[in-house]
Design a protein around this motif. Structure first.
Motif, PDB file in Angstrom:
ATOM      1  N   SER A  32       0.822  -1.213   0.000  1.00  0.00           N
ATOM      2  CA  SER A  32       0.000   0.000   0.000  1.00  0.00           C
ATOM      3  C   SER A  32       0.852   1.257   0.000  1.00  0.00           C
ATOM      4  N   GLN A  99      -3.502   3.408   0.650  1.00  0.00           N
ATOM      5  CA  GLN A  99      -4.078   3.259  -0.678  1.00  0.00           C
ATOM      6  C   GLN A  99      -3.467   2.040  -1.347  1.00  0.00           C
ATOM      7  N   ASP A 109      -9.774   7.904  -2.973  1.00  0.00           N
ATOM      8  CA  ASP A 109      -9.155   6.650  -3.407  1.00  0.00           C
ATOM      9  C   ASP A 109      -8.560   5.849  -2.253  1.00  0.00           C
ATOM     10  N   TYR A 110      -8.532   6.420  -1.045  1.00  0.00           N
ATOM     11  CA  TYR A 110      -7.827   5.777   0.058  1.00  0.00           C
ATOM     12  C   TYR A 110      -8.759   4.837   0.810  1.00  0.00           C
ATOM     13  N   GLU A 111      -8.257   3.618   1.061  1.00  0.00           N
ATOM     14  CA  GLU A 111      -9.119   2.607   1.658  1.00  0.00           C
ATOM     15  C   GLU A 111      -9.220   2.716   3.176  1.00  0.00           C
TER      16      GLU A 111
END
Length: 123
Positions: A32, A99, A109-111
């Motif tokens: 990530s 991410q 977009d970041y999880e």
């Protein structure tokens, strides 16, 4: 479960330094990209910096470039933000975010996100 836990914030005088840490667990950290962002009441959420999954590439916002340094330790699942020459306008809650599959500057977009750590720059 996924956890991102920031630490290292506090009160510092203008011109001083702080080092933020973010401890990650529950996901494949080494795959990530990791970001730092900050939020202030007046400016909202601001992207600060990113480091790629392999640690070989970094980027910074114009407002912190030359003063902040992002780094990571994939063996310890940690990412850091060293902040030098701090200014009152750096006062904010700082967040780390993960991410997978990219390194964009789009927070959508970041999880995964941490809970934030407060940095206050004041004399």
């Amino acid at each position: 479960q996924v956890q991102l836990v920031e630490s290292g914030g506090g009160l510092v005088q203008p011109g001083g330094s702080l080092r933020l840490s973010c401890a990650a667990s529950g996901f494949t950290f080494s795959s990530s990209a990791m970001h730092w962002l900050r939020r202030t009441p007046g400016k909202g959420l601001e992207w600060v910096s990113v480091i790629t999954a392999d640690g070989l590439s970094t980027r910074y916002s114009n407002s912190v470039s030359g003063r902040f340094t992002i780094s990571r330790d994939n063996d310890k699942n940690m990412v850091f933000l060293k902040m030098n020459e701090l200014k009152p306008e750096d006062t904010a809650v700082y967040y780390c975010a993960a991410q997978d599959g990219g390194a964009t500057m789009n927070a959508a977009d970041y999880e995964y996100w941490g809970q934030g750590t407060q940095v206050t720059v004041s004399s």
